[in-house]
Design an enzyme around this catalytic site. Structure first.
Site, PDB file in Angstrom:
ATOM      1  N   SER A 159       0.750  -1.238   0.183  1.00 22.69           N
ATOM      2  CA  SER A 159      -0.370   0.045   0.184  1.00 22.69           C
ATOM      3  C   SER A 159       0.428   1.506  -0.329  1.00 22.69           C
ATOM      4  O   SER A 159       1.908   1.544   0.888  1.00 22.69           O
ATOM      5  CB  SER A 159      -0.713  -0.241   1.271  1.00 22.69           C
ATOM      6  OG  SER A 159      -1.711   1.384   1.544  1.00 22.69           O
ATOM      7  N   THR A 168      -9.507  -1.534   2.898  1.00 23.55           N
ATOM      8  CA  THR A 168      -8.940  -1.305   2.038  1.00 23.55           C
ATOM      9  C   THR A 168      -9.409  -3.154   1.673  1.00 23.55           C
ATOM     10  O   THR A 168      -9.699  -3.926   2.768  1.00 23.55           O
ATOM     11  CB  THR A 168      -7.458  -1.380   1.069  1.00 23.55           C
ATOM     12  OG1 THR A 168      -7.643  -1.371  -0.212  1.00 23.55           O
ATOM     13  CG2 THR A 168      -6.960  -2.498   1.839  1.00 23.55           C
ATOM     14  N   GLY A 194     -16.672  -1.170 -16.552  1.00 23.83           N
ATOM     15  CA  GLY A 194     -16.252  -1.947 -15.367  1.00 23.83           C
ATOM     16  C   GLY A 194     -17.114  -1.778 -14.585  1.00 23.83           C
ATOM     17  O   GLY A 194     -18.427  -1.135 -14.391  1.00 23.83           O
ATOM     18  N   ALA A 195     -17.730  -3.035 -13.690  1.00 18.76           N
ATOM     19  CA  ALA A 195     -18.356  -2.746 -12.442  1.00 18.76           C
ATOM     20  C   ALA A 195     -19.013  -3.778 -10.964  1.00 18.76           C
ATOM     21  O   ALA A 195     -19.234  -4.412 -10.535  1.00 18.76           O
ATOM     22  CB  ALA A 195     -20.200  -3.518 -13.335  1.00 18.76           C
ATOM     23  N   ASN A 255     -19.888  -3.446 -18.142  1.00 22.64           N
ATOM     24  CA  ASN A 255     -19.282  -4.528 -18.249  1.00 22.64           C
ATOM     25  C   ASN A 255     -19.136  -5.673 -18.736  1.00 22.64           C
ATOM     26  O   ASN A 255     -20.228  -6.107 -19.200  1.00 22.64           O
ATOM     27  CB  ASN A 255     -19.170  -4.723 -16.147  1.00 22.64           C
ATOM     28  CG  ASN A 255     -18.631  -5.590 -15.864  1.00 22.64           C
ATOM     29  OD1 ASN A 255     -16.828  -5.154 -15.663  1.00 22.64           O
ATOM     30  ND2 ASN A 255     -18.756  -6.004 -14.858  1.00 22.64           N
ATOM     31  N   LYS A 258     -13.970  -3.680   2.780  1.00 28.33           N
ATOM     32  CA  LYS A 258     -14.431  -2.608   2.252  1.00 28.33           C
ATOM     33  C   LYS A 258     -15.812  -2.877   3.403  1.00 28.33           C
ATOM     34  O   LYS A 258     -16.522  -1.922   3.208  1.00 28.33           O
ATOM     35  CB  LYS A 258     -14.536  -2.409   1.323  1.00 28.33           C
ATOM     36  CG  LYS A 258     -13.054  -1.250   0.932  1.00 28.33           C
ATOM     37  CD  LYS A 258     -13.012  -0.946  -0.575  1.00 28.33           C
ATOM     38  CE  LYS A 258     -11.825  -0.316  -0.659  1.00 28.33           C
ATOM     39  NZ  LYS A 258     -11.692   0.581  -1.730  1.00 28.33           N
ATOM     40  N   GLY A 264      -5.869   7.491 -11.919  1.00 24.79           N
ATOM     41  CA  GLY A 264      -5.754   7.669 -11.062  1.00 24.79           C
ATOM     42  C   GLY A 264      -4.957   8.234  -9.528  1.00 24.79           C
ATOM     43  O   GLY A 264      -5.899   7.713  -8.619  1.00 24.79           O
TER      44      GLY A 264
HETATM   45  P1  NDP Z   1     -12.693  -5.337  -8.970  1.00 21.00           P
HETATM   46  O1  NDP Z   1     -12.233  -6.776  -9.065  1.00 21.00           O
HETATM   47  O2  NDP Z   1     -13.878  -4.772  -7.805  1.00 21.00           O
HETATM   48  O3  NDP Z   1     -13.270  -5.281 -10.481  1.00 21.00           O
HETATM   49  C1  NDP Z   1     -13.120  -5.250 -11.554  1.00 21.00           C
HETATM   50  C2  NDP Z   1     -13.514  -5.115 -12.536  1.00 21.00           C
HETATM   51  O4  NDP Z   1     -12.423  -5.273 -14.162  1.00 21.00           O
HETATM   52  C3  NDP Z   1     -14.474  -5.726 -12.845  1.00 21.00           C
HETATM   53  O5  NDP Z   1     -15.429  -4.966 -13.930  1.00 21.00           O
HETATM   54  C4  NDP Z   1     -14.395  -6.516 -14.289  1.00 21.00           C
HETATM   55  O6  NDP Z   1     -15.247  -7.180 -14.917  1.00 21.00           O
HETATM   56  C5  NDP Z   1     -12.961  -6.342 -14.701  1.00 21.00           C
HETATM   57  N1  NDP Z   1     -12.328  -6.833 -15.526  1.00 21.00           N
HETATM   58  C6  NDP Z   1     -10.996  -7.700 -14.768  1.00 21.00           C
HETATM   59  N2  NDP Z   1     -11.113  -8.578 -15.857  1.00 21.00           N
HETATM   60  C7  NDP Z   1     -11.757  -8.382 -16.557  1.00 21.00           C
HETATM   61  C8  NDP Z   1     -10.870  -8.718 -17.962  1.00 21.00           C
HETATM   62  N3  NDP Z   1     -10.314 -10.136 -18.409  1.00 21.00           N
HETATM   63  N4  NDP Z   1     -12.002  -8.147 -19.189  1.00 21.00           N
HETATM   64  C9  NDP Z   1     -12.738  -6.901 -18.641  1.00 21.00           C
HETATM   65  N5  NDP Z   1     -13.345  -6.958 -17.630  1.00 21.00           N
HETATM   66  C10 NDP Z   1     -12.688  -6.428 -17.192  1.00 21.00           C
HETATM   67  O7  NDP Z   1     -11.616  -4.039  -9.453  1.00 21.00           O
HETATM   68  P2  NDP Z   1     -11.788  -2.545  -8.291  1.00 21.00           P
HETATM   69  O8  NDP Z   1     -13.179  -1.983  -8.531  1.00 21.00           O
HETATM   70  O9  NDP Z   1     -11.942  -2.033  -6.350  1.00 21.00           O
HETATM   71  O10 NDP Z   1     -10.839  -1.693  -9.401  1.00 21.00           O
HETATM   72  C11 NDP Z   1     -10.639  -1.945  -9.762  1.00 21.00           C
HETATM   73  C12 NDP Z   1      -9.239  -0.898 -10.465  1.00 21.00           C
HETATM   74  O11 NDP Z   1      -9.464   0.466  -9.820  1.00 21.00           O
HETATM   75  C13 NDP Z   1      -8.118  -2.123 -10.080  1.00 21.00           C
HETATM   76  O12 NDP Z   1      -7.238  -1.650 -10.835  1.00 21.00           O
HETATM   77  C14 NDP Z   1      -7.752  -0.201  -9.082  1.00 21.00           C
HETATM   78  O13 NDP Z   1      -6.330  -0.575  -8.953  1.00 21.00           O
HETATM   79  C15 NDP Z   1      -7.982   0.562  -9.364  1.00 21.00           C
HETATM   80  N6  NDP Z   1      -8.688   1.667  -8.118  1.00 21.00           N
HETATM   81  C16 NDP Z   1      -8.441   2.710  -8.205  1.00 21.00           C
HETATM   82  C17 NDP Z   1      -8.561   3.596  -7.483  1.00 21.00           C
HETATM   83  C18 NDP Z   1      -7.673   4.988  -7.100  1.00 21.00           C
HETATM   84  O14 NDP Z   1      -7.737   5.297  -6.201  1.00 21.00           O
HETATM   85  N7  NDP Z   1      -7.345   5.295  -7.888  1.00 21.00           N
HETATM   86  C19 NDP Z   1      -9.025   3.346  -5.908  1.00 21.00           C
HETATM   87  C20 NDP Z   1      -9.650   2.247  -6.524  1.00 21.00           C
HETATM   88  C21 NDP Z   1      -9.508   0.897  -7.238  1.00 21.00           C
HETATM   89  P3  NDP Z   1     -15.653  -8.502 -14.018  1.00 21.00           P
HETATM   90  O15 NDP Z   1     -17.382  -7.942 -13.563  1.00 21.00           O
HETATM   91  O16 NDP Z   1     -16.978  -8.958 -15.294  1.00 21.00           O
HETATM   92  O17 NDP Z   1     -15.421  -9.470 -14.149  1.00 21.00           O
END
Ligand code: NDP
Length: 457
Positions: free
Chosen positions: A20, A67, A131-132, A155, A71, A255
């Site tokens: 982190s 984290t 994304g979702a 998504n 959460k 981000g």
């Molecule tokens: P989650 O694991 O909850 O969600 C991941 C998302 O990515 C889902 O929508 C998932 O789709 C999609 N995904 C993963 N693999 C694939 C694939 N091969 N093809 C298509 N879609 C895919 O993660 P978070 O929402 O917590 O975080 C998402 C990103 O945001 C991370 O990279 C994280 O590092 C970044 N982040 C940045 C922050 C900041 O402060 N800047 C804060 C929080 C997060 P599916 O549902 O279909 O699996």
């Protein structure tokens, strides 16, 4: 900052937590604001979240960040919850109140502030969220609360987008009697069926290092029609999504500021203060430096390939090349041969020491080091501090081949090149070995192959 009897503690609970950046950010914020606070991480197992929160309260811990993966679980042991965090269904910040902690979601405050700084107003805008997952869910609530005109949530697993759509609609209808135009979509073959000029928020994990060439939507038309793109990923600093946005004339940002501002929002809640903008700027710059790759330091005999490999790595793997000989020549405005002839070798070695000392506190550089620099004892400490030290080796015959006809090297001037190289090698080889982290024979090998070996060892 010195830890004292009065120092208040804040921390992060999650699992894993070792990677982190929050301790870095919060401790810098505390230092910049002159607040007596220390921030540490706590690795907490899934079945111990309630115990951890209650224990933290008993220990008078002032505030906590939460984290992945806690959460949601952390919403159980807290005594109060901010309504928006409750609707989002995720808490990332705990603030000490009477009898326990109150939970907030500062991720959305972070993104809100990042967008404001970038001059992006969500009000009456069409927003496409890619994304979702957990982050996208919070972003969808932010867009609704800031009165975006339309929100498309796209998504791979469309059911997850649908569940966010329903949660947002229900919350705003029940609590505010507002109808939100939010539509869940399949991301494959997605096109926005409204006007051009939409804002895209990339909230999937696609494109995150090391998979930096991946992007969740490839279609150039999608990027041509967009006006602004925000990728909430911050590593790498420029994702493929951002590159495509820029290539098609749109504004793009990463981000990193979201990450910093969510921390600032938590810090302000804990300390009941407003963080000075100069402190934020300085922490941002330090954070950018902190995130750069550690330096690679190439040492070895003249002709071992340091400069050419250094140039290749810089060009192909996003490092800044520093060739210590060239940097000294540039600074002095004369050649190394001139420096040797006019001021002598000691003078030159002191210039090397100054330079390597300065470089030892930098990041993101590939440093090609003059052959004699590691010989001076003082320089060996700075070299080790500067990054991963790689000793590039080549056979005597290979070195003679590479160096014959080169008249720019003061220590090799005159006749009998082979004996000179041999005697210098004899003096230096043990020093190179002792100061290096890895040793690599370069003879007959491709740069890509050498780079792979450096990175993987
Ligand atoms: P989650 O694991 O909850 O969600 C991941 C998302 O990515 C889902 O929508 C998932 O789709 C999609 N995904 C993963 N693999 C694939 C694939 N091969 N093809 C298509 N879609 C895919 O993660 P978070 O929402 O917590 O975080 C998402 C990103 O945001 C991370 O990279 C994280 O590092 C970044 N982040 C940045 C922050 C900041 O402060 N800047 C804060 C929080 C997060 P599916 O549902 O279909 O699996």
């Amino acid at each position: 900052m010195q830890i004292k009897g009065t120092t208040r503690v804040c921390g992060l609970i999650g699992n894993p937590v070792a990677h982190s950046l929050s301790p870095f950010i919060h401790n810098k914020l505390a230092q910049g604001m002159g607040i007596d606070l220390a921030y540490v991480t706590f690795k907490v197992d899934g079945d111990k979240v309630s115990q951890a929160v209650n224990g933290a309260y008993a220990l008078d811990i002032m505030g906590m960040n939460v984290t992945v993966p806690h959460k949601q679980a952390v919403m159980d042991p807290i005594v109060e919850i901010d309504p928006l965090a409750n609707a989002i269904g995720a808490v990332n910040t705990l603030v000490r109140v009477d009898g326990g902690y109150k939970g907030y979601n500062t991720d959305i405050l972070g993104l809100k502030r990042e967008l404001k700084e970038a001059g992006v107003d969500l009000k009456n805008r069409d927003v496409v969220i890619l994304g979702a997952g957990g982050a996208a869910r919070a972003i969808a609530f932010l867009c609704a609360s800031e009165e975006a005109r339309r929100i498309d949530i796209c998504n791979r697993t469309v059911e997850k987008a649908k569940s966010i759509e329903e949660a947002v609609k229900t919350y705003y209808k029940t609590d505010y009697n507002r109808d939100i135009d939010i539509r869940s979509k399949q991301i494959e073959n997605y096109t926005f069926d409204g006007p051009d000029g939409y804002l895209v928020i990339q909230a999937t994990s696609i494109g995150l290092a090391p998979n930096v060439d991946d992007v969740v939507i490839e279609d150039p038309k999608f990027y041509e029609r967009a006006e602004v793109g925000v990728d909430i990923i911050y590593n790498p600093a420029e994702t493929k999504f951002m590159k495509l946005m820029k290539m098609h004339g749109a504004q793009a940002c990463n981000g990193l500021m979201m990450l910093l501002y969510q921390a600032v929002a938590a810090f302000e809640l804990w300390n009941d203060c407003q963080v000075d903008s100069k402190v934020i700027d300085s922490v941002r710059n330090e954070l950018i430096d902190e995130m750069k790759k550690p330096n690679i330091v190439l040492i070895g005999f003249m002709g071992s390939g340091k400069s050419s490999l250094g140039r290749w790595i810089a060009k192909n793997h996003d490092y800044e090349l520093i060739d210590t000989d060239e940097a000294i020549e540039k600074k002095e405005g004369r050649s190394i041969s001139d420096i040797f002839e006019t001021d002598g070798e000691d003078y030159f070695r002191n210039l090397e020491t100054e330079l390597i000392k300065e470089l030892s506190s930098k990041k993101g550089k590939i440093i090609s080091v003059g052959g004699g620099l590691p010989v001076k004892e003082e320089n060996q400490t700075y070299l080790k501090q500067a990054g991963k030290v790689v000793y590039l080796k080549a056979s005597l015959e290979e070195l003679v081949k590479r160096l014959s006809g080169d008249d720019k090297r003061p220590l090799l001037k005159g006749s009998d090149l082979k004996t000179k190289i041999e005697s210098l090698m004899e003096k230096r080889k043990d020093i190179y070995s002792s100061v290096s982290d890895i040793e690599i024979d370069t003879t007959g090998r491709e740069f890509e192959d050498l780079y792979e070996e450096i990175i993987n060892n």
